[in-house]
Design a protein around this motif. Sequence first.
Motif, mmCIF file in Angstrom:
data_model
loop_
_atom_site.group_PDB
_atom_site.id
_atom_site.type_symbol
_atom_site.label_atom_id
_atom_site.label_comp_id
_atom_site.label_asym_id
_atom_site.label_seq_id
_atom_site.Cartn_x
_atom_site.Cartn_y
_atom_site.Cartn_z
ATOM 1 N N ALA A 178 0.823 -1.214 0.000
ATOM 2 C CA ALA A 178 0.000 0.000 0.000
ATOM 3 C C ALA A 178 0.855 1.262 0.000
ATOM 4 N N ARG A 179 2.206 1.084 0.002
ATOM 5 C CA ARG A 179 3.144 2.222 0.015
ATOM 6 C C ARG A 179 2.847 3.131 1.209
ATOM 7 N N ALA A 180 2.719 2.475 2.393
ATOM 8 C CA ALA A 180 2.409 3.204 3.622
ATOM 9 C C ALA A 180 3.522 4.184 3.980
ATOM 10 N N LEU A 181 4.782 3.791 3.748
ATOM 11 C CA LEU A 181 5.901 4.678 4.067
ATOM 12 C C LEU A 181 5.813 5.976 3.275
ATOM 13 N N ASN A 182 5.552 5.864 1.993
ATOM 14 C CA ASN A 182 5.429 7.064 1.160
ATOM 15 C C ASN A 182 4.262 7.935 1.614
ATOM 16 N N ALA A 183 3.172 7.286 2.010
ATOM 17 C CA ALA A 183 1.995 8.042 2.466
ATOM 18 C C ALA A 183 2.315 8.827 3.734
ATOM 19 N N LEU A 184 3.048 8.189 4.652
ATOM 20 C CA LEU A 184 3.410 8.886 5.894
ATOM 21 C C LEU A 184 4.368 10.031 5.617
ATOM 22 N N GLU A 185 5.338 9.796 4.733
ATOM 23 C CA GLU A 185 6.289 10.857 4.406
ATOM 24 C C GLU A 185 5.584 12.044 3.775
ATOM 25 N N GLY A 186 4.652 11.779 2.878
ATOM 26 C CA GLY A 186 3.954 12.869 2.206
ATOM 27 C C GLY A 186 3.041 13.639 3.139
ATOM 28 N N ALA A 187 2.373 12.896 4.040
ATOM 29 C CA ALA A 187 1.423 13.555 4.932
ATOM 30 C C ALA A 187 2.122 14.289 6.065
ATOM 31 N N ALA A 188 3.290 13.804 6.461
ATOM 32 C CA ALA A 188 3.967 14.381 7.627
ATOM 33 C C ALA A 188 4.279 15.858 7.430
ATOM 34 N N ARG A 189 4.591 16.263 6.229
ATOM 35 C CA ARG A 189 4.972 17.654 5.977
ATOM 36 C C ARG A 189 3.841 18.635 6.279
ATOM 37 N N SER A 190 2.607 18.188 6.060
ATOM 38 C CA SER A 190 1.475 19.081 6.307
ATOM 39 C C SER A 190 0.835 18.853 7.668
ATOM 40 N N VAL A 191 0.919 17.612 8.180
ATOM 41 C CA VAL A 191 0.227 17.286 9.436
ATOM 42 C C VAL A 191 1.039 17.703 10.655
ATOM 43 N N ILE A 192 2.331 17.439 10.652
ATOM 44 C CA ILE A 192 3.139 17.698 11.847
ATOM 45 C C ILE A 192 3.172 19.176 12.238
ATOM 46 N N PRO A 193 3.275 20.123 11.296
ATOM 47 C CA PRO A 193 3.209 21.533 11.724
ATOM 48 C C PRO A 193 1.914 21.877 12.465
ATOM 49 N N GLN A 194 0.802 21.206 12.105
ATOM 50 C CA GLN A 194 -0.468 21.457 12.778
ATOM 51 C C GLN A 194 -0.596 20.666 14.085
ATOM 52 N N TYR A 195 0.022 19.488 14.108
ATOM 53 C CA TYR A 195 -0.049 18.627 15.301
ATOM 54 C C TYR A 195 1.361 18.210 15.698
ATOM 55 N N PRO A 196 2.128 19.106 16.276
ATOM 56 C CA PRO A 196 3.527 18.784 16.608
ATOM 57 C C PRO A 196 3.674 17.619 17.577
ATOM 58 N N GLU A 197 2.605 17.339 18.344
ATOM 59 C CA GLU A 197 2.685 16.226 19.295
ATOM 60 C C GLU A 197 2.772 14.872 18.586
ATOM 61 N N LEU A 198 2.503 14.845 17.273
ATOM 62 C CA LEU A 198 2.564 13.591 16.513
ATOM 63 C C LEU A 198 3.928 13.351 15.884
ATOM 64 N N ARG A 199 4.868 14.272 16.060
ATOM 65 C CA ARG A 199 6.164 14.165 15.378
ATOM 66 C C ARG A 199 6.881 12.847 15.719
ATOM 67 N N ASP A 200 6.979 12.546 17.009
ATOM 68 C CA ASP A 200 7.692 11.335 17.417
ATOM 69 C C ASP A 200 7.003 10.083 16.888
ATOM 70 N N LEU A 201 5.683 10.080 16.913
ATOM 71 C CA LEU A 201 4.938 8.921 16.418
ATOM 72 C C LEU A 201 5.222 8.694 14.938
ATOM 73 N N PHE A 202 5.229 9.766 14.145
ATOM 74 C CA PHE A 202 5.503 9.640 12.713
ATOM 75 C C PHE A 202 6.927 9.131 12.470
ATOM 76 N N ASN A 203 7.878 9.710 13.174
ATOM 77 C CA ASN A 203 9.273 9.312 12.971
ATOM 78 C C ASN A 203 9.481 7.830 13.285
ATOM 79 N N GLU A 204 8.908 7.376 14.417
ATOM 80 C CA GLU A 204 9.080 5.977 14.811
ATOM 81 C C GLU A 204 8.409 5.047 13.803
ATOM 82 N N ALA A 205 7.227 5.438 13.338
ATOM 83 C CA ALA A 205 6.510 4.587 12.384
ATOM 84 C C ALA A 205 7.269 4.472 11.073
#
Length: 604
Positions: free
Chosen positions: A557-584
């Motif tokens: 499902a190319r989950a890694l690419n999806a997370l990388e693409g979404a992280a750029r827009s989501v993390i600035p709005q929800y900084p508390e998710l940064r560590d979760l995204f990085n670990e995933a």
Amino acid sequence: MALATEEEKSLKEELINPILVADRVIKSAQEAESFKSECAELAKQVERLSQMLRSCVRLATPTTSNQSIYERPIRHVAADVTNNLDRALTLVRKCKHSGILRHVFSISTTADFRKVFNLLESSIGDMRWLLTILDSDETNLSLPPIASNDPILAWVWAFISAIHVGDIKARIDAANELASLARDNNRNKKMIVEEGGILPLLKLLKEGTSAEAQIAAVNALFNLASDQETVRVIVSVLGIPIIVGVLGECSMKVQIVVANLVARIAELDSVAQEEFVRVNVIRPLISLLCLDIALELPKHQPVKTSIHSIVQMNKQMTVNSAHKYNHRSGSNSDGSSHSGQHKKEREVETPETKIKVQIACAEALWKLSKGSLACCRKITETKGLLCLAKIIEREKGDLQFNCLMTVMEITAVAEFNAELRRGAFKTNSPAAKAVLDQLLRVVQEESDAMLRIPAIRSIGYLAKTFPAKERRMVSPLVALLGNKDVDVATEAAIALGKFVSPDNFNRVEHSKAIIEFDGVPPLMRLLKVNDRAQMNGLVLLCHLALNAGDSKALEQARALNALEGAARSVIPQYPELRDLFNEAMCRLALYQAGARPNIQSFAP
């Protein structure tokens, strides 16, 4: 008793003081050496006032210990009359002067007499109105001069006074008028509360003179209780025990409006909510909710000790309730009791009325259980869960919805309280099994999102209670990830997120189950819908990656690419998710040959 005597004496003193001033005015008028005709006319006005004040003293003195007097208009009018009499006394004392002093004062006294005449006439009008509302069964809607600038005040005084001293018809009419005024605007509500309208309405409700009187009182209280401040007033005057007492003892038509009042008050103030629970409003609400509902277990199931206890508790509650009521109310002159009368009335009530009672009680339980551990415990310790499950199974419309919302609030509290969760929703509990069966049925069979969403949330709140092998809860939620209703799909993602979150001991097994049930493709599509769906979908995807990162389904499902693409827009709005995204992303990259997570662009 000492406090009441002191207040009564204070009211008498407030009325006697203007009488003494009036006597001095009359005496000074008789001694006047100038403006004798004006002083004589003024003395006549003051004499009328004095007589009215003496009549007011007699009416304001309760003849029995149970009689109440509405003091606020009396005190307002007495204070205004005293001020006007003081001005009259000052004026007539000037008329005792003669000679040169007479000429000095005569310039102002002619105009002053006209002013004082008008003031005294206004006081006479105020007193005439006051005597009417104190000594009449009819509500006086005329306007006294003291309230000429604010007619609503005079009406509020008249209506509240009628509830204090009027006959039953006048009290009902007055309560209905207060309900109408309170419904009009917030200013009227505030005025009624400030002028002491809560207590007489509670008294009218408690007395139970007639169902019509109780309904009128509840309607007025319901319209007044529209904010936390007013609700706190009801709590402070011990209104909660009165409301609960009436709920268990009145006719069905009254129980409907009382239960609605309980729901409104509980929703507005947590202090009132806990007070309701403290005086055990749950008992009558559950009893009424279970009207005509058989709570026996299916025959193929052995009767457990816990369910036997519930049935016995139900029987004991009925006996205790009847005994408690008979002890309180006693018997009427004809030997029958109010409880017997209401029981007979309930037997002949229409199904429509019974449904309305159940709807109102279910809503009250919903509002009471929200965020209240004490309430949720009381519901789960009785037959409450079984009753809720049975209604969800067989009813439709508002009753079913209110019961679903009640279950949702109970499970929301249970999510963060292990004792409640393990006690009320343990897997071998018949009550818990009945509720879970109905939640699954609603999730799978209902098409209405309003019903599905509370059921989905309830299952999510209980995610910690399900063992690793329990997959029947996960499968229906996975199926909803691709639902056409975005809100339903999003709620499913949120609920599944609770199954795979770090605080769930069985998160790895649940994650594998989600992937096995082919949940990744619809989840990936959900990421493209809207902001809320994307954010919750990404959280679920991150937890799947952490718990089952070696899954081929995630790689395909190319989950890694999806997370990388979404992280750029989501993390600035929800900084508390940064560590979760990085670990995933690191976990996914670990199991995918040649993959390297691009986390530099949004690293802290």
